[in-house]
Design a protein around this motif. Structure first.
Motif, short mmCIF file in Angstrom:
data_model
loop_
_atom_site.label_atom_id
_atom_site.label_comp_id
_atom_site.label_asym_id
_atom_site.label_seq_id
_atom_site.Cartn_x
_atom_site.Cartn_y
_atom_site.Cartn_z
N ASP B 54 0.86 -1.01 -0.13
CA ASP B 54 0.13 -0.02 0.04
C ASP B 54 0.82 1.25 0.01
N TRP B 55 0.15 2.15 -0.13
CA TRP B 55 0.68 3.91 -0.19
C TRP B 55 1.76 4.14 1.11
N ASP B 56 1.56 3.36 2.26
CA ASP B 56 2.50 3.63 3.10
C ASP B 56 3.59 2.43 3.47
N GLY B 57 3.78 1.61 2.56
CA GLY B 57 4.87 0.61 2.36
C GLY B 57 4.23 -0.66 3.16
N ASP B 58 3.10 -0.73 3.78
CA ASP B 58 2.43 -2.04 4.27
C ASP B 58 2.25 -3.07 3.45
N THR B 59 2.67 -4.27 3.71
CA THR B 59 2.54 -5.22 2.87
C THR B 59 1.33 -6.51 3.29
N ALA B 60 1.11 -7.18 2.44
CA ALA B 60 0.06 -8.41 3.08
C ALA B 60 0.41 -9.59 1.89
N PHE B 61 0.41 -10.72 2.39
CA PHE B 61 0.67 -11.77 1.53
C PHE B 61 -0.34 -13.00 1.79
N SER B 62 -0.58 -13.73 0.59
CA SER B 62 -1.35 -14.97 0.84
C SER B 62 -0.49 -15.93 1.88
N THR B 63 -1.37 -16.44 2.78
CA THR B 63 -1.06 -17.36 3.88
C THR B 63 -0.15 -18.47 3.34
N SER B 64 -0.73 -19.14 2.20
CA SER B 64 -0.17 -20.33 1.63
C SER B 64 1.14 -20.16 0.90
N LEU B 65 1.52 -18.80 0.58
CA LEU B 65 2.68 -18.28 -0.09
C LEU B 65 3.79 -17.44 0.38
N LYS B 66 3.35 -16.89 1.68
CA LYS B 66 4.02 -15.86 2.19
C LYS B 66 5.37 -16.22 2.42
N THR B 67 5.81 -17.30 2.71
CA THR B 67 7.24 -17.80 2.93
C THR B 67 7.96 -17.64 1.54
N ARG B 68 7.43 -17.55 0.46
CA ARG B 68 8.25 -17.29 -0.90
C ARG B 68 8.02 -16.21 -1.50
N LEU B 69 7.37 -15.14 -1.09
CA LEU B 69 6.89 -13.86 -1.69
C LEU B 69 7.65 -12.64 -1.09
N THR B 70 8.13 -11.74 -1.71
CA THR B 70 8.39 -10.47 -1.16
C THR B 70 7.64 -9.52 -1.97
N ILE B 71 7.48 -8.16 -1.63
CA ILE B 71 6.83 -7.29 -2.54
C ILE B 71 7.53 -5.96 -2.14
N ALA B 72 7.81 -5.10 -3.09
CA ALA B 72 8.54 -3.77 -2.94
C ALA B 72 8.05 -2.91 -3.98
N ALA B 73 8.11 -1.47 -3.52
CA ALA B 73 7.80 -0.49 -4.39
C ALA B 73 8.65 0.56 -4.66
N ASP B 74 9.00 0.90 -5.66
CA ASP B 74 9.81 2.41 -6.18
C ASP B 74 8.92 3.33 -6.66
N THR B 75 8.60 4.10 -5.71
CA THR B 75 7.48 5.19 -6.12
C THR B 75 8.06 6.02 -6.97
N SER B 76 9.52 6.25 -7.15
CA SER B 76 10.05 7.24 -7.77
C SER B 76 10.10 6.75 -9.58
N LYS B 77 9.96 5.24 -9.68
CA LYS B 77 10.01 4.58 -10.92
C LYS B 77 8.41 4.24 -11.37
N ASN B 78 7.68 4.38 -10.32
CA ASN B 78 6.00 3.96 -10.52
C ASN B 78 6.31 2.33 -10.74
N GLN B 79 6.88 1.88 -10.19
CA GLN B 79 7.06 0.27 -9.92
C GLN B 79 6.71 -0.45 -8.85
N VAL B 80 6.23 -1.59 -8.90
CA VAL B 80 6.04 -2.57 -7.96
C VAL B 80 6.70 -4.05 -8.26
#
Lengths: 110, 120
Positions: B54-80
């Motif tokens: 989300d806009w504040d950098g908070d993240t949420a993950f599927s419980t079944s996949l969370k050990t395998r996932l990471t998510i990050a945002a680069d707001t300067s590049k408009n990328q996730v």
């Protein structure tokens, strides 16, 4: 298995009214807004109904939604051949701390 | 006009790490409440939510996949960017990124999706 139960299939003839029901629990439908998506064959899902019964701009009035307790329904009135698609309900689940999708309903227009 | 576009390798070998980039325009992830989410769909199967940021950098993950996932945002590049480790043939799917104005949805704008095949 999804926490949201949708019938795997539904069908109707042109002009008919079809209802697709999505069943959940108090941690999802019972406490949060339900959204519906339409996925035409081979395409990206499209938002059809949001916040239980709101239609995005451009969605025909013959698509409507409702929610009662831990269930939600999508109603398609005046069924048309172009409505043949997969339909998904989605809602935030407080227990899972994330959104969930129903397993999808394949609608066939006979 | 809002657009989202997914990019990544079309083919990944088993056990490798998948990196997917969502490049978006027409909105700012810095706007209060805004979220970008990832959803996938194996061939012939249902939609599956994976992760959101989300806009504040908070993240949420599927419980079944969370050990395998990471998510990050680069707001300067408009990328996730979504990374998924230890890929398996069962992870073969079309992957989409989508936008929502709150974490509870709805996902009102979607990318066109990218098919990721996991095979040796």
């Amino acid at each position: 298995q999804s926490v949201l139960a949708l019938p795997p299939s539904a069908s109707g003839t042109p002009g008919q009214r079809v209802i697709i029901s999505c069943s959940g629990s108090s941690s999802n439908i019972g406490n949060n807004n339900v959204h519906w998506y339409q996925q035409l064959p081979g395409t990206t899902p499209k938002l059809l109904i949001y916040r239980n019964n709101e239609r995005p701009s451009g969605v025909p009035e013959r698509f409507s939604g409702s929610k009662s307790g831990t269930s939600a329904s999508l109603v398609i009135s005046g069924l048309r051949s172009e409505d043949e698609a997969d339909y998904y309900c989605s809602v935030w689940d407080d227990s899972l701390s994330g959104p969930v999708f129903g397993g999808g309903t394949k609608l066939t227009v006979l | 006009q809002v657009t989202l576009r997914e990019s990544g390798p079309a083919l990944v070998k088993p056990t490798q790490t998948l990196t997917l980039t969502c490049t978006f325009s027409g909105f700012s992830l810095s706007t209060s409440g805004m979220c970008v989410t990832w959803v996938r769909q194996p061939p012939g199967k249902a939609l599956e939510w994976l992760a959101l940021i989300d806009w504040d950098g908070d993240t949420a993950f599927s419980t079944s996949l969370k050990t395998r996932l990471t998510i990050a945002a680069d707001t300067s590049k408009n990328q996730v960017v979504l990374t998924m480790t230890n890929m398996d043939p069962a992870d073969t799917a079309t992957y989409w990124c989508a936008r929502s104005f709150t974490s509870t949805g709805p996902f009102d704008e979607w990318g066109q999706g990218t098919l990721i095949t996991v095979s040796s």
